[in-house]
Structures are given as structure tokens and as C-alpha cells.
Scaffold this motif. Structure first.
Motif, PDB file in Angstrom:
ATOM      1  N   LYS A   1       0.797  -1.218   0.000  1.00 32.74           N
ATOM      2  CA  LYS A   1       0.000   0.000   0.000  1.00 32.74           C
ATOM      3  C   LYS A   1       0.837   1.279   0.000  1.00 32.74           C
ATOM      4  O   LYS A   1       0.284   2.375   0.118  1.00 32.74           O
ATOM      5  CB  LYS A   1      -0.951   0.009   1.198  1.00 32.74           C
ATOM      6  CG  LYS A   1      -2.039  -1.058   1.134  1.00 32.74           C
ATOM      7  CD  LYS A   1      -2.981  -0.965   2.321  1.00 32.74           C
ATOM      8  CE  LYS A   1      -4.063  -2.031   2.269  1.00 32.74           C
ATOM      9  NZ  LYS A   1      -4.980  -1.956   3.435  1.00 32.74           N
ATOM     10  N   THR A   2       2.141   1.138  -0.148  1.00 35.99           N
ATOM     11  CA  THR A   2       2.969   2.345  -0.223  1.00 35.99           C
ATOM     12  C   THR A   2       2.762   3.089  -1.535  1.00 35.99           C
ATOM     13  O   THR A   2       3.230   4.228  -1.679  1.00 35.99           O
ATOM     14  CB  THR A   2       4.465   2.012  -0.055  1.00 35.99           C
ATOM     15  OG1 THR A   2       4.826   0.998  -0.990  1.00 35.99           O
ATOM     16  CG2 THR A   2       4.749   1.546   1.366  1.00 35.99           C
ATOM     17  N   ILE A   3       2.098   2.467  -2.513  1.00 30.52           N
ATOM     18  CA  ILE A   3       1.628   3.197  -3.689  1.00 30.52           C
ATOM     19  C   ILE A   3       0.130   2.965  -3.812  1.00 30.52           C
ATOM     20  O   ILE A   3      -0.408   1.959  -3.327  1.00 30.52           O
ATOM     21  CB  ILE A   3       2.358   2.780  -4.984  1.00 30.52           C
ATOM     22  CG1 ILE A   3       2.354   1.265  -5.180  1.00 30.52           C
ATOM     23  CG2 ILE A   3       3.774   3.314  -4.992  1.00 30.52           C
ATOM     24  CD1 ILE A   3       2.994   0.820  -6.485  1.00 30.52           C
ATOM     25  N   LEU A   4      -0.556   3.893  -4.450  1.00 28.23           N
ATOM     26  CA  LEU A   4      -2.013   3.852  -4.523  1.00 28.23           C
ATOM     27  C   LEU A   4      -2.495   2.848  -5.569  1.00 28.23           C
ATOM     28  O   LEU A   4      -1.790   2.550  -6.534  1.00 28.23           O
ATOM     29  CB  LEU A   4      -2.559   5.231  -4.885  1.00 28.23           C
ATOM     30  CG  LEU A   4      -2.500   6.306  -3.810  1.00 28.23           C
ATOM     31  CD1 LEU A   4      -2.895   7.658  -4.399  1.00 28.23           C
ATOM     32  CD2 LEU A   4      -3.392   5.958  -2.629  1.00 28.23           C
ATOM     33  N   PRO A   5      -3.706   2.349  -5.376  1.00 28.66           N
ATOM     34  CA  PRO A   5      -4.310   1.521  -6.417  1.00 28.66           C
ATOM     35  C   PRO A   5      -4.879   2.381  -7.546  1.00 28.66           C
ATOM     36  O   PRO A   5      -5.283   3.524  -7.318  1.00 28.66           O
ATOM     37  CB  PRO A   5      -5.445   0.811  -5.678  1.00 28.66           C
ATOM     38  CG  PRO A   5      -5.876   1.800  -4.628  1.00 28.66           C
ATOM     39  CD  PRO A   5      -4.587   2.495  -4.198  1.00 28.66           C
ATOM     40  N   ILE A   6      -4.893   1.842  -8.748  1.00 26.89           N
ATOM     41  CA  ILE A   6      -5.645   2.499  -9.808  1.00 26.89           C
ATOM     42  C   ILE A   6      -7.124   2.350  -9.452  1.00 26.89           C
ATOM     43  O   ILE A   6      -7.588   1.247  -9.145  1.00 26.89           O
ATOM     44  CB  ILE A   6      -5.357   1.859 -11.175  1.00 26.89           C
ATOM     45  CG1 ILE A   6      -3.877   2.009 -11.514  1.00 26.89           C
ATOM     46  CG2 ILE A   6      -6.215   2.505 -12.257  1.00 26.89           C
ATOM     47  CD1 ILE A   6      -3.464   1.288 -12.770  1.00 26.89           C
ATOM     48  N   PRO A   7      -7.895   3.422  -9.443  1.00 25.97           N
ATOM     49  CA  PRO A   7      -9.287   3.351  -8.996  1.00 25.97           C
ATOM     50  C   PRO A   7     -10.118   2.386  -9.852  1.00 25.97           C
ATOM     51  O   PRO A   7      -9.906   2.264 -11.067  1.00 25.97           O
ATOM     52  CB  PRO A   7      -9.790   4.787  -9.149  1.00 25.97           C
ATOM     53  CG  PRO A   7      -8.558   5.622  -9.202  1.00 25.97           C
ATOM     54  CD  PRO A   7      -7.497   4.788  -9.830  1.00 25.97           C
ATOM     55  N   LYS A   8     -11.077   1.715  -9.224  1.00 25.85           N
ATOM     56  CA  LYS A   8     -11.932   0.754  -9.915  1.00 25.85           C
ATOM     57  C   LYS A   8     -12.698   1.408 -11.063  1.00 25.85           C
ATOM     58  O   LYS A   8     -12.867   0.801 -12.138  1.00 25.85           O
ATOM     59  CB  LYS A   8     -12.931   0.152  -8.912  1.00 25.85           C
ATOM     60  CG  LYS A   8     -13.890  -0.888  -9.486  1.00 25.85           C
ATOM     61  CD  LYS A   8     -13.166  -2.130  -9.956  1.00 25.85           C
ATOM     62  CE  LYS A   8     -14.117  -3.322 -10.101  1.00 25.85           C
ATOM     63  NZ  LYS A   8     -15.245  -3.064 -10.988  1.00 25.85           N
ATOM     64  N   ALA A   9     -13.162   2.619 -10.876  1.00 21.06           N
ATOM     65  CA  ALA A   9     -13.894   3.304 -11.944  1.00 21.06           C
ATOM     66  C   ALA A   9     -13.029   3.477 -13.181  1.00 21.06           C
ATOM     67  O   ALA A   9     -13.513   3.393 -14.312  1.00 21.06           O
ATOM     68  CB  ALA A   9     -14.389   4.665 -11.452  1.00 21.06           C
ATOM     69  N   GLU A  10     -11.740   3.706 -12.968  1.00 22.64           N
ATOM     70  CA  GLU A  10     -10.821   3.840 -14.104  1.00 22.64           C
ATOM     71  C   GLU A  10     -10.627   2.505 -14.809  1.00 22.64           C
ATOM     72  O   GLU A  10     -10.585   2.432 -16.036  1.00 22.64           O
ATOM     73  CB  GLU A  10      -9.485   4.372 -13.603  1.00 22.64           C
ATOM     74  CG  GLU A  10      -8.510   4.759 -14.696  1.00 22.64           C
ATOM     75  CD  GLU A  10      -8.955   5.978 -15.454  1.00 22.64           C
ATOM     76  OE1 GLU A  10      -8.820   5.971 -16.686  1.00 22.64           O
ATOM     77  OE2 GLU A  10      -9.431   6.939 -14.839  1.00 22.64           O
ATOM     78  N   LEU A  11     -10.519   1.439 -14.034  1.00 20.31           N
ATOM     79  CA  LEU A  11     -10.362   0.108 -14.612  1.00 20.31           C
ATOM     80  C   LEU A  11     -11.601  -0.298 -15.405  1.00 20.31           C
ATOM     81  O   LEU A  11     -11.493  -0.927 -16.465  1.00 20.31           O
ATOM     82  CB  LEU A  11     -10.092  -0.918 -13.511  1.00 20.31           C
ATOM     83  CG  LEU A  11      -8.847  -0.688 -12.650  1.00 20.31           C
ATOM     84  CD1 LEU A  11      -8.765  -1.752 -11.567  1.00 20.31           C
ATOM     85  CD2 LEU A  11      -7.583  -0.690 -13.487  1.00 20.31           C
TER      86      LEU A  11
END
Length: 485
Positions: A461-471
Motif C-alpha cells: 500500500k505504499t503506492i495507490l491503487p488504480i481506482p476501480k472506476a478507471e479500470l
């Protein structure tokens, strides 16, 4: 990649009208959807103004970018969960919950404007109607594009120094895309290569005069220094920093002026500063000032974040350090100076009479001296100590020497000087340092399944996830989600 550039504007309209509604409602000369609407340098200036206004959104430099860099870095702690944005502190991120997708949408929204502006300038040049003024705005647009992509790749990509940039970075469109294009991620190294190219292409076009509220040659060089430092290219970082220092267009605040500088705009250290005014871009209770203010100090101040014991101990190495002057007691005790007044002015009246109408100092000369100090460590320790001491003189601590200067000293000084300016977390990550959080002052608890007390770069979690809406909007990114999410 239609989500990035088509849906992003809709996200901003629905979730952040306070940051860019005026800009979105302006006439077609600064509307990104009006292809070919830019005909003159005056039109380009309007659009640059709009981009920089959008950068002051609470979802970017107006609040969230600086919160991200400090709240996650161990210098900032929370007293109580549930007051707002504490998921940054707890790292309670997933692609569907607390993804903080506003970073993605807001920054790509700004990039849409810049790519449109650059395309129009290219068209005007091809028509034989270019000008020196238009070249200046091209230089500003390229420099801002580099800065925005630099921020994006730090949020969503692994540190360059971890694997020489071999891991996945961010999608990097350089032109306005149609609704059917689905861009995918490129490597961190490719992101940085384009960032440096934009900066190199822009530098000859930019003014070497102090331009308050706009990008100039020295802002470009400062971003170069940052990028080179994050790549581990220390010689290049030092050269860029020393050019800024040597040209003497900006000067460090004297100790007796340091505190007062937070109650004034465009001071002698401000290399890049974004304007916030009471009738334009003022975020009120959503501003950085309110988020770092003591609980109940003013109506609406919820005590969202305060200094950790670790930071207070570091600053407390000298009880007379001038930087105590921007601190205030917090809700824990009247003797605990954990609230920060950088964004309300030292007197909680801001720099224009409002506690939230305070300019955002994106790049200060102090940072450049600290970049120079770090970059010189491996080649010239005497020079490193000299640059460090220019900032260390904010306190009465013994000056660094060629024998004593170290990376720890530089990072500690950077922590003290640039507290609440969005640097600490990124510095810790690029050096592979572990971060321990001051959870002891929290009224409540954090589940170890959400975030352990101590983390390092191995924590996904030290980097953010790509948001689900974007996926959902761009299935080409699904297989490129950051590991662990």
C-alpha cells in the motif's frame, strides 16, 4: 483511455466544483473541448491561468498532495479516526474504497488542458503565426506537464531508485485523445525520460526573471533537480540546484523573517507559488490551513492532523529553533506544539486576511539548498555541509562539518524545514527507509490487517491503487493494477 480524459472532467464537475467550476464555465478560449479555439498568446495565457487554478483544487496542491507526502511519512499523526482523510494515515486503501482516485482524475484533468494547449500552439506555429510570447507559454505548459507527471508517477509507481525505473509507471498521453483510445501504463523509467525531455525542451523558452505566480526558468530547473534526485542522478541534481543558487534571483529568508514569511505571498524564497484568494480558489474549511489547525481553533477546525512525537522531538533538538514560531499547541495539551500554522499564516489570519486564503508554496529555495546538500554528499562532503548549514542556521545546533555531515542530517533538516509541504514520505520511500507511526496518541486503534505500526517499501500500500472506476472504463489497465490490490 477514455476514463482519463473524458470522464475525468465529469468527476471534477461532480466532486470538486469549488476548485475549478469558474474555469470550466469560461468561454471557449480556455475550454479544452474547443479545439482550435486558441489563436493568440493572450488565449494561451488564459488557459495557463485555468490550469494553475485547477492545480489549487483540494484534490491536488490545494490540500491532498501535501497531505499525502506528510501524513504517510511519520512526521504527522492523528488524534481520532473519522474526522476526515484519515485513510491516508491508516493506508486503508483498496481499488473500490478510499482509493483516492481524485489524485488520478484531477491531475489528468489538468494534463488534458496542457496537452490541448500544446497542440494548439503547435498548430499556430505551423501556420506561421508563432511569437516569443507564445513560446513562453509553451515552455510553461511543458514544465507544468513534467511536474504533473512527476507527481503521478510518485503516487502510482515504485521509486525509480528501487529498480532503475523498470516497474510500471503511469499512462503518459502527450496529445488530446479520442474517446476510444485506451492508454496503458509505461515504465517508471519511460515516465522520467519524458519528464526530463519536456523540461529540457521548455527551459530555453522560459524567462530568467522572477515571475510571481507563474512558471519560469528557475521553476523548471527546480523540477529538474527534484527529478534527478529521485532518479539517483546526483551530479545532475547538484548542477541544477547550483544554477538556481548561483544566479541569486531568489534569497533565503533571514531567521527573523522566516515565521513572518508564512503571512505574506511571493516571498524571496518562492520559486513556484500558486495563488489562493478569498474570491478565487479559497477552499475554506477544506484547505490545508484547517486540516493542520488545532481542533476548535476556529469554527470548523476539526484537528484532522497534528505533529507526531517523533517530529516534535526532532524539532525540539533546539527549543529556540525559529521554526517553532509556525507551530501552535494542539488538543492533546497546551504545552504540546503539534498544530501547524503554515497555511493560516503565523497569526491565523492567512496572507490576505482570511485563514484559508493562503498561497501554496510548491517550491521554495530552502528545498533547493537541501537538494544540493544531499546531491553533494557522495562527491564533496564539505560542499554538502555548506549547503546544509545554510538551512541548519534556523537553529543554534552545531554546524555540520565535512566529517559529520550525513544523509540522516540532511533528511532530518529537510523534515524540519519543509514540514507540511509534502516531502517526507517520498524521501523515505526513495531511500528505502522504514516508517514508524505514532499510533500511541490515537484515540482508538488501527487493525494490523490495514496497516502495521511500522512499514517499509515492501508494504504494497505504499503506492495507490488504480481506482476501480478507471479500470471499468479502461479494461486495458485491469492487468496492470498495482500488486496486492
Amino acid at each position: 483511455m477514455k476514463k482519463i480524459f473524458i470522464i475525468a472532467a465529469a468527476v471534477i464537475l461532480s466532486a470538486g466544483m469549488s476548485s475549478c467550476d469558474d474555469f470550466l464555465e469560461l468561454n471557449p478560449t480556455d475550454s479544452a473541448s474547443a479545439e482550435g479555439a486558441i489563436h493568440t498568446a493572450a488565449d494561451a495565457k488564459v488557459m495557463i491561468n485555468g490550469v494553475m487554478r485547477s492545480m489549487t483544487s483540494e484534490y491536488y496542491y490545494g490540500k491532498d498532495m501535501f497531505l499525502y507526502g506528510d501524513v504517510k511519512g511519520g512526521d504527522v499523526a492523528v488524534r481520532s479516526l473519522g474526522r476526515g482523510d484519515d485513510a491516508l494515515y491508516t493506508f486503508n486503501h483498496s481499488e473500490t474504497s478510499n482509493a483516492f482516485g481524485s489524485y488520478w482524475s484531477q491531475i489528468y484533468y489538468c494534463l488534458l488542458q496542457l496537452n490541448n494547449l500544446l497542440a494548439n500552439i503547435e498548430r499556430i506555429d505551423a501556420e506561421g503565426n508563432g511569437s516569443a510570447d507564445l513560446d513562453e507559454y509553451k515552455g510553461q505548459a511543458l514544465t507544468l506537464r513534467a511536474l504533473l507527471y512527476f507527481d503521478l508517477v510518485r503516487l502510482y509507481g515504485r521509486p525509480y531508485t528501487e529498480d532503475n525505473g523498470a516497474s510500471q509507471g503511469v499512462p503518459m498521453p502527450l496529445k488530446v485523445l479520442d474517446v476510444y483510445t485506451q492508454e496503458t501504463r509505461i515504465t517508471v523509467a519511460a515516465n522520467y525520460a519524458q519528464i526530463l525531455k519536456d523540461l529540457a525542451d521548455a527551459a530555453p523558452l522560459l524567462s530568467k526573471t522572477v515571475t510571481k505566480g507563474y512558471v519560469n526558468y528557475y521553476a523548471n530547473k527546480a523540477i529538474q533537480a527534484r527529478a534527478y534526485l529521485f532518479m539517483g542522478r546526483l551530479g545532475d541534481a547538484l548542477a541544477a540546484a547550483e544554477e538556481i543558487i548561483g544566479d541569486k534571483k531568489y534569497t533565503l529568508y533571514d531567521n527573523d523573517a522566516w515565521v513572518a514569511s508564512w503571512s505574506s505571498e511571493f516571498g524571496s524564497e518562492s520559486i513556484l507559488e500558486l495563488g489562493i484568494y478569498q474570491d478565487e480558489a479559497d477552499l475554506g474549511r477544506s484547505s490545508l490551513g484547517y486540516y493542520f489547525m488545532r481542533y476548535g481553533k476556529l469554527t470548523g477546525a476539526m484537528g484532522w492532523f497534528m505533529a507526531s512525537d517523533f517530529f516534535i522531538e526532532r524539532l525540539g533538538e533546539d527549543p529556540d529553533d525559529v521554526r517553532w514560531g509556525i507551530m501552535d499547541y494542539d488538543e492533546i495539551a497546551e504545552t504540546r506544539f503539534g498544530a501547524c500554522n503554515k497555511y493560516t499564516g503565523n497569526d491565523n489570519r492567512g496572507d490576505k486576511g482570511s485563514p484559508s486564503a493562503v498561497n501554496i508554496k510548491v517550491i521554495r529555495l530552502s528545498e533547493i539548498y537541501l537538494i544540493a546538500a544531499e546531491a553533494a554528499l557522495s562527491s564533496d562532503k564539505a560542499k554538502a555541509a555548506g549547503y546544509l548549514n545554510e538551512i541548519r542556521r534556523r537553529s543554534s545546533l552545531a554546524p555540520a562539518t565535512e566529517e559529520s555531515v550525513s544523509l540522516d542530517m540532511v533528511l532530518d533538516e529537510k523534515s524540519k524545514e519543509l514540514y507540511c509541504e509534502g516531502h517526507r514520505y517520498f524521501d523515505m520511500m526513495r531511500h528505502g527507509r522504514s516508517i514508524t507511526f505514532n499510533d500511541e496518541i490515537l484515540q482508538g486503534s488501527i487493525s494490523a490487517s490495514v496497516r502495521p505500526k511500522t512499514i517499509d517499501k515492501t508494504f504494497y500500500k505504499t503506492i495507490l491503487p488504480i481506482p476501480k472506476a478507471e479500470l471499468d472504463a479502461n479494461p486495458a489497465l485491469v492487468s496492470q493494477q498495482n500488486p496486492g490490490y
